[in-house]
Design a protein around this motif. Structure first.
Motif, PDB file in Angstrom:
ATOM      1  N   VAL A 109       1.480 -36.402 -41.149  1.00 44.56           N
ATOM      2  CA  VAL A 109       0.415 -35.291 -40.887  1.00 44.56           C
ATOM      3  C   VAL A 109       1.303 -34.035 -40.890  1.00 44.56           C
ATOM      4  O   VAL A 109       2.170 -33.915 -40.095  1.00 44.56           O
ATOM      5  CB  VAL A 109      -0.195 -35.638 -39.587  1.00 44.56           C
ATOM      6  N   GLU A 110       0.582 -32.868 -41.468  1.00 50.91           N
ATOM      7  CA  GLU A 110       1.374 -31.766 -41.448  1.00 50.91           C
ATOM      8  C   GLU A 110       0.651 -30.689 -40.628  1.00 50.91           C
ATOM      9  O   GLU A 110      -0.741 -30.406 -40.565  1.00 50.91           O
ATOM     10  CB  GLU A 110       1.225 -31.030 -42.870  1.00 50.91           C
ATOM     11  N   PHE A 111       1.176 -30.104 -39.642  1.00 47.98           N
ATOM     12  CA  PHE A 111       0.526 -29.191 -38.867  1.00 47.98           C
ATOM     13  C   PHE A 111       1.715 -28.325 -38.522  1.00 47.98           C
ATOM     14  O   PHE A 111       2.708 -28.354 -37.897  1.00 47.98           O
ATOM     15  CB  PHE A 111       0.091 -29.866 -37.418  1.00 47.98           C
ATOM     16  N   MET A 147       6.801 -31.439 -25.618  1.00 47.69           N
ATOM     17  CA  MET A 147       7.614 -30.367 -25.724  1.00 47.69           C
ATOM     18  C   MET A 147       9.051 -30.661 -25.608  1.00 47.69           C
ATOM     19  O   MET A 147       9.578 -31.272 -24.713  1.00 47.69           O
ATOM     20  CB  MET A 147       7.166 -29.401 -24.602  1.00 47.69           C
ATOM     21  N   HIS A 148       9.854 -30.382 -26.737  1.00 52.95           N
ATOM     22  CA  HIS A 148      11.076 -30.723 -26.555  1.00 52.95           C
ATOM     23  C   HIS A 148      12.259 -29.636 -26.077  1.00 52.95           C
ATOM     24  O   HIS A 148      13.253 -29.922 -25.709  1.00 52.95           O
ATOM     25  CB  HIS A 148      11.696 -30.954 -28.244  1.00 52.95           C
ATOM     26  N   ALA A 191       5.561 -20.113 -22.263  1.00 56.06           N
ATOM     27  CA  ALA A 191       6.935 -20.236 -22.754  1.00 56.06           C
ATOM     28  C   ALA A 191       6.881 -21.003 -24.390  1.00 56.06           C
ATOM     29  O   ALA A 191       5.630 -21.104 -24.662  1.00 56.06           O
ATOM     30  CB  ALA A 191       7.810 -21.142 -22.202  1.00 56.06           C
ATOM     31  N   TYR A 192       7.726 -20.414 -25.043  1.00 57.65           N
ATOM     32  CA  TYR A 192       7.724 -21.013 -26.523  1.00 57.65           C
ATOM     33  C   TYR A 192       8.448 -22.253 -26.441  1.00 57.65           C
ATOM     34  O   TYR A 192       9.410 -22.332 -25.667  1.00 57.65           O
ATOM     35  CB  TYR A 192       8.433 -20.172 -27.511  1.00 57.65           C
ATOM     36  N   GLY A 193       8.161 -23.206 -27.342  1.00 56.94           N
ATOM     37  CA  GLY A 193       8.989 -24.386 -27.337  1.00 56.94           C
ATOM     38  C   GLY A 193       8.792 -25.153 -28.660  1.00 56.94           C
ATOM     39  O   GLY A 193       7.790 -24.904 -29.343  1.00 56.94           O
ATOM     40  N   GLU A 194       9.717 -26.119 -28.794  1.00 50.39           N
ATOM     41  CA  GLU A 194       9.458 -26.870 -30.073  1.00 50.39           C
ATOM     42  C   GLU A 194       8.470 -28.286 -29.673  1.00 50.39           C
ATOM     43  O   GLU A 194       8.870 -28.770 -28.712  1.00 50.39           O
ATOM     44  CB  GLU A 194      10.886 -27.613 -30.694  1.00 50.39           C
ATOM     45  N   ILE A 195       7.440 -28.203 -30.175  1.00 52.46           N
ATOM     46  CA  ILE A 195       6.347 -29.240 -29.982  1.00 52.46           C
ATOM     47  C   ILE A 195       6.445 -30.270 -31.210  1.00 52.46           C
ATOM     48  O   ILE A 195       6.505 -29.927 -32.539  1.00 52.46           O
ATOM     49  CB  ILE A 195       5.079 -28.458 -30.245  1.00 52.46           C
ATOM     50  N   GLY A 222       3.453 -36.823 -35.425  1.00 52.89           N
ATOM     51  CA  GLY A 222       4.869 -36.582 -36.076  1.00 52.89           C
ATOM     52  C   GLY A 222       5.445 -35.190 -36.396  1.00 52.89           C
ATOM     53  O   GLY A 222       6.523 -34.919 -36.369  1.00 52.89           O
ATOM     54  N   SER A 223       4.313 -34.260 -36.504  1.00 54.04           N
ATOM     55  CA  SER A 223       4.867 -32.813 -37.052  1.00 54.04           C
ATOM     56  C   SER A 223       5.564 -32.110 -36.179  1.00 54.04           C
ATOM     57  O   SER A 223       5.386 -32.290 -34.886  1.00 54.04           O
ATOM     58  CB  SER A 223       3.590 -32.102 -37.315  1.00 54.04           C
ATOM     59  N   ARG A 224       6.416 -31.430 -36.222  1.00 53.04           N
ATOM     60  CA  ARG A 224       7.243 -30.614 -35.271  1.00 53.04           C
ATOM     61  C   ARG A 224       7.173 -29.148 -35.700  1.00 53.04           C
ATOM     62  O   ARG A 224       7.267 -28.782 -36.984  1.00 53.04           O
ATOM     63  CB  ARG A 224       8.928 -31.118 -35.441  1.00 53.04           C
TER      64      ARG A 224
END
Ligand code: ZN
Length: 138
Positions: free
Chosen positions: A32-34, A59-60, A81-85, A90-92
């Motif tokens: 899945v692309e997001f 949130m990583h 805040a910003y973060g890597e989701i 599966g999309s990051r």
């Protein structure tokens, strides 16, 4: 190609107006692309389909916005805040997470709680809607 990309963005925002958060799913490999893009980044397949994401994510990493670079349009978000989701699909990608304070960040890091569960929400900005994430409190 440019026209195709514009259409993806347009459909994405139209669906947000309906309360749906859409990604693109690859029928070939299931990735899945997001945010939605036409081509599958996993296998390179060019034919992907619209797919409503669950909104469940993790949130990583947590990056607090610098006070000086805080965008005025984000003020209405409250603490964020910003973060890597990472979506459960599966999309990051990098996203905005509401409800995150410096104190909360410190606590999560000290207790080794990352990745922490978050949930997608539709947020009304000036004239259009966008996707943000909320901390899921345990
Ligand atoms: Zn694929």
């Amino acid at each position: 190609m440019a026209i195709k990309l514009e259409k993806v963005t347009e459909t994405f925002y139209l669906k947000l107006e309906e309360g749906k958060i859409m990604g693109r799913k690859c029928p070939k490999c299931g990735a899945v692309e997001f945010p939605p893009v036409y081509a599958c980044n996993t296998c390179g397949n060019l034919e992907t389909e619209w797919y409503e994401i669950s909104g469940n994510a993790k949130m990583h990493s947590i990056v607090m916005p610098a006070a000086l670079s805080s965008k005025p349009e984000y003020k209405a978000l409250g603490k964020y805040a910003y973060g890597e989701i990472e979506l459960e699909e599966g999309s990051r990608f990098n996203g905005v997470v509401r409800g995150m304070t410096k104190k909360k960040r410190k606590q999560l890091l000290e207790e080794g709680k990352l990745p922490v569960p978050v949930k997608a929400a539709i947020y009304q900005r000036d004239g259009y809607k966008t996707v943000v994430f909320d901390l899921v409190e345990e």
